[in-house]
Design a protein around this motif. Sequence first.
Motif, PDB file in Angstrom:
ATOM      1  N   THR A 143       0.828  -1.214   0.000  1.00 18.97           N
ATOM      2  CA  THR A 143       0.000   0.000   0.000  1.00 18.97           C
ATOM      3  C   THR A 143       0.853   1.252   0.000  1.00 18.97           C
ATOM      4  O   THR A 143       0.634   2.180  -0.790  1.00 18.97           O
ATOM      5  CB  THR A 143      -0.934  -0.004   1.219  1.00 18.97           C
ATOM      6  OG1 THR A 143      -1.806  -1.133   1.148  1.00 18.97           O
ATOM      7  CG2 THR A 143      -1.781   1.268   1.253  1.00 18.97           C
ATOM      8  N   ALA A 144       1.842   1.325   0.900  1.00 14.37           N
ATOM      9  CA  ALA A 144       2.687   2.514   0.989  1.00 14.37           C
ATOM     10  C   ALA A 144       3.519   2.691  -0.273  1.00 14.37           C
ATOM     11  O   ALA A 144       3.696   3.813  -0.761  1.00 14.37           O
ATOM     12  CB  ALA A 144       3.584   2.426   2.219  1.00 14.37           C
ATOM     13  N   GLY A 145       4.033   1.593  -0.822  1.00 15.33           N
ATOM     14  CA  GLY A 145       4.850   1.680  -2.018  1.00 15.33           C
ATOM     15  C   GLY A 145       4.062   2.136  -3.236  1.00 15.33           C
ATOM     16  O   GLY A 145       4.568   2.918  -4.057  1.00 15.33           O
ATOM     17  N   ARG A 146       2.827   1.661  -3.365  1.00 16.95           N
ATOM     18  CA  ARG A 146       1.996   2.097  -4.493  1.00 16.95           C
ATOM     19  C   ARG A 146       1.688   3.587  -4.391  1.00 16.95           C
ATOM     20  O   ARG A 146       1.679   4.304  -5.396  1.00 16.95           O
ATOM     21  CB  ARG A 146       0.701   1.273  -4.535  1.00 16.95           C
ATOM     22  CG  ARG A 146       0.947  -0.198  -4.886  1.00 16.95           C
ATOM     23  CD  ARG A 146      -0.336  -0.912  -5.299  1.00 16.95           C
ATOM     24  NE  ARG A 146      -1.321  -0.965  -4.227  1.00 16.95           N
ATOM     25  CZ  ARG A 146      -1.421  -1.943  -3.341  1.00 16.95           C
ATOM     26  NH1 ARG A 146      -0.553  -2.947  -3.362  1.00 16.95           N
ATOM     27  NH2 ARG A 146      -2.358  -1.937  -2.418  1.00 16.95           N
ATOM     28  N   ILE A 161      11.385   4.185 -10.661  1.00 18.34           N
ATOM     29  CA  ILE A 161      11.731   2.771 -10.792  1.00 18.34           C
ATOM     30  C   ILE A 161      11.125   2.050  -9.598  1.00 18.34           C
ATOM     31  O   ILE A 161      11.314   2.462  -8.453  1.00 18.34           O
ATOM     32  CB  ILE A 161      13.255   2.577 -10.805  1.00 18.34           C
ATOM     33  CG1 ILE A 161      13.896   3.426 -11.904  1.00 18.34           C
ATOM     34  CG2 ILE A 161      13.620   1.103 -10.969  1.00 18.34           C
ATOM     35  CD1 ILE A 161      15.378   3.672 -11.703  1.00 18.34           C
ATOM     36  N   ALA A 162      10.394   0.981  -9.841  1.00 16.63           N
ATOM     37  CA  ALA A 162       9.699   0.269  -8.768  1.00 16.63           C
ATOM     38  C   ALA A 162      10.182  -1.173  -8.689  1.00 16.63           C
ATOM     39  O   ALA A 162      10.298  -1.850  -9.704  1.00 16.63           O
ATOM     40  CB  ALA A 162       8.187   0.293  -9.001  1.00 16.63           C
ATOM     41  N   LEU A 170       3.392  -6.128  -9.422  1.00 24.19           N
ATOM     42  CA  LEU A 170       4.478  -5.336 -10.000  1.00 24.19           C
ATOM     43  C   LEU A 170       4.115  -4.851 -11.401  1.00 24.19           C
ATOM     44  O   LEU A 170       4.364  -3.692 -11.757  1.00 24.19           O
ATOM     45  CB  LEU A 170       5.754  -6.177 -10.032  1.00 24.19           C
ATOM     46  CG  LEU A 170       7.075  -5.461 -10.284  1.00 24.19           C
ATOM     47  CD1 LEU A 170       7.353  -4.442  -9.202  1.00 24.19           C
ATOM     48  CD2 LEU A 170       8.219  -6.464 -10.371  1.00 24.19           C
ATOM     49  N   GLN A 171       3.512  -5.719 -12.199  1.00 22.09           N
ATOM     50  CA  GLN A 171       3.115  -5.327 -13.558  1.00 22.09           C
ATOM     51  C   GLN A 171       2.073  -4.213 -13.543  1.00 22.09           C
ATOM     52  O   GLN A 171       2.034  -3.379 -14.450  1.00 22.09           O
ATOM     53  CB  GLN A 171       2.562  -6.548 -14.308  1.00 22.09           C
ATOM     54  CG  GLN A 171       3.603  -7.614 -14.621  1.00 22.09           C
ATOM     55  CD  GLN A 171       4.670  -7.129 -15.576  1.00 22.09           C
ATOM     56  OE1 GLN A 171       4.411  -6.338 -16.476  1.00 22.09           O
ATOM     57  NE2 GLN A 171       5.899  -7.610 -15.384  1.00 22.09           N
ATOM     58  N   SER A 172       1.246  -4.182 -12.506  1.00 23.17           N
ATOM     59  CA  SER A 172       0.180  -3.175 -12.447  1.00 23.17           C
ATOM     60  C   SER A 172       0.696  -1.788 -12.076  1.00 23.17           C
ATOM     61  O   SER A 172      -0.048  -0.798 -12.182  1.00 23.17           O
ATOM     62  CB  SER A 172      -0.889  -3.605 -11.435  1.00 23.17           C
ATOM     63  OG  SER A 172      -0.398  -3.494 -10.101  1.00 23.17           O
ATOM     64  N   LEU A 173       1.950  -1.689 -11.644  1.00 19.70           N
ATOM     65  CA  LEU A 173       2.466  -0.416 -11.149  1.00 19.70           C
ATOM     66  C   LEU A 173       2.719   0.603 -12.258  1.00 19.70           C
ATOM     67  O   LEU A 173       2.804   1.797 -11.984  1.00 19.70           O
ATOM     68  CB  LEU A 173       3.748  -0.638 -10.344  1.00 19.70           C
ATOM     69  CG  LEU A 173       3.613  -1.522  -9.104  1.00 19.70           C
ATOM     70  CD1 LEU A 173       4.936  -1.597  -8.354  1.00 19.70           C
ATOM     71  CD2 LEU A 173       2.504  -1.024  -8.193  1.00 19.70           C
ATOM     72  N   VAL A 180       9.846   2.044 -14.801  1.00 19.49           N
ATOM     73  CA  VAL A 180      10.621   0.813 -14.877  1.00 19.49           C
ATOM     74  C   VAL A 180      10.219  -0.066 -13.699  1.00 19.49           C
ATOM     75  O   VAL A 180      10.032   0.431 -12.584  1.00 19.49           O
ATOM     76  CB  VAL A 180      12.138   1.091 -14.804  1.00 19.49           C
ATOM     77  CG1 VAL A 180      12.926  -0.215 -14.815  1.00 19.49           C
ATOM     78  CG2 VAL A 180      12.581   1.996 -15.944  1.00 19.49           C
ATOM     79  N   ILE A 181      10.068  -1.378 -13.934  1.00 22.89           N
ATOM     80  CA  ILE A 181       9.782  -2.301 -12.835  1.00 22.89           C
ATOM     81  C   ILE A 181      10.881  -3.360 -12.783  1.00 22.89           C
ATOM     82  O   ILE A 181      11.370  -3.819 -13.821  1.00 22.89           O
ATOM     83  CB  ILE A 181       8.397  -2.969 -12.976  1.00 22.89           C
ATOM     84  CG1 ILE A 181       8.244  -3.677 -14.316  1.00 22.89           C
ATOM     85  CG2 ILE A 181       7.289  -1.933 -12.773  1.00 22.89           C
ATOM     86  CD1 ILE A 181       6.954  -4.474 -14.450  1.00 22.89           C
ATOM     87  N   ILE A 182      11.276  -3.720 -11.558  1.00 23.17           N
ATOM     88  CA  ILE A 182      12.341  -4.699 -11.353  1.00 23.17           C
ATOM     89  C   ILE A 182      11.848  -5.754 -10.372  1.00 23.17           C
ATOM     90  O   ILE A 182      11.567  -5.429  -9.211  1.00 23.17           O
ATOM     91  CB  ILE A 182      13.618  -4.043 -10.805  1.00 23.17           C
ATOM     92  CG1 ILE A 182      14.136  -2.960 -11.759  1.00 23.17           C
ATOM     93  CG2 ILE A 182      14.705  -5.093 -10.550  1.00 23.17           C
ATOM     94  CD1 ILE A 182      15.335  -2.190 -11.218  1.00 23.17           C
TER      95      ILE A 182
END
Length: 319
Positions: A143-146, A161-162, A170-173, A180-182
Motif C-alpha cells: 500500500t505505501a509503495g503504491r 523505478i519500482a 508489480l506489472q500493475s504499477l 521501470v519495474i524490477i
Amino acid sequence: MKAAIVQQTGQPPVYGDFADPIAAHGEHLITVTAAAISQITKGRASGTHYSSSGAFPFVPGVDGVGRCENGSRVYFVLPRAPHGGMAEQTVVPRERCLALPDGLDDVTAAAIANPGLSSWAALRERAKLQAGETVLINGATGTAGRLAIQIAKYLGAAKVIATGRNAETLQSLTALGADVIIPLAGDGDALEERFKPQFAEGVDIVLDYLWGDSAERLLIAAAKAGAEARPIRFVQVGSVSGGDITLPSAVLRASAIELIGSGIGSIPLERLIAVTGELLQATIPAGLKIAVDPVPLQDIEQAWRRDDSSKRIVVTMGI
C-alpha cells in the motif's frame, strides 16, 4: 464507550467497553468516525515498535478522522494514551488535529494519511526531491509503495523505478506511474545485475521500504556504478525484509551515497503533522488512489488478524 482494547502483548484487540475519555486543557474531545490499521499501530500493540509504551490495557490506533466538539471535521494523530483512534471517542492535543478539505471523505482520509506520509515526508523533508530527478522505490507493491509511486510523480520525479516480489502486482504499477519495474526474484547476485543498469543511467533517490538483502544489493550496485553515477540519497523508511543488513565499508567509501532515515524521531513531530496536512490537501488534486476495506468497530478482532498490504483496512464508527 465501545472500543477496540489491547489487553496484553501479542494478542489482537477485542471489542468491549473502555472508560470514556475526558479532554484536558489544550485537547479536543473527538467523536471518531474512521481509523486505519497500520504497521505502527500493530507494532505498538505487539510491543515491537520503538514507540511502544508497554502499558496495558489501551485503545490502539495512532491516528484517525472524526468530529471535534464544535462539529468540525479533522484528521488527528497520536491521541493521549491510553486512548487511541479505534474507539467511539478519543482525546488529542489540539496541535495534532488538522482540518480536512471538502470532498475528501473520512474513510479515504484515514486510509491514506499514514502510508502516504511515509513517502511524502521522506521525499519532501529528508531527500529534498527536486523536479526532474529519478526515484527508485524498493518495495513498491504494498500500500505505501503504491502510493509512493504516485506521490513521487506528483512531486516532480521525472522517472520512477519500482521493485517488488509480487510479479502480478508489480506489472500493475506502470498504471500508477512507474516507468521501470524490477522483480525481486533470484539470489543476491541476480538482483545486483538487475539494479546496475539503472544506477549506471542515474538514480537520485532510493526510497527503501524493505531493508534486508534487496537494500544491501541496491547499495552495492550503486557503489559499483562508481563515478559514472550521480550522488544518491538513500532514504530508509521500513524494514519488511528484516532489521539488519551486512554492508561492506567500501560501499560508502567508493560512492557518493548518503544514508538517511525517515520516520518518527528523524523528523520533528510538528513537521510530520504539517506535511501530513500537505498530503491530505493534495490527495484529491493529485488523484491519489488507495484500495480500502472498511469494517465496523465490532469486527476489529477478525480484521486485525487478516490485515495485509493488499488493501488498507479502516475501522469505522457509526458511518
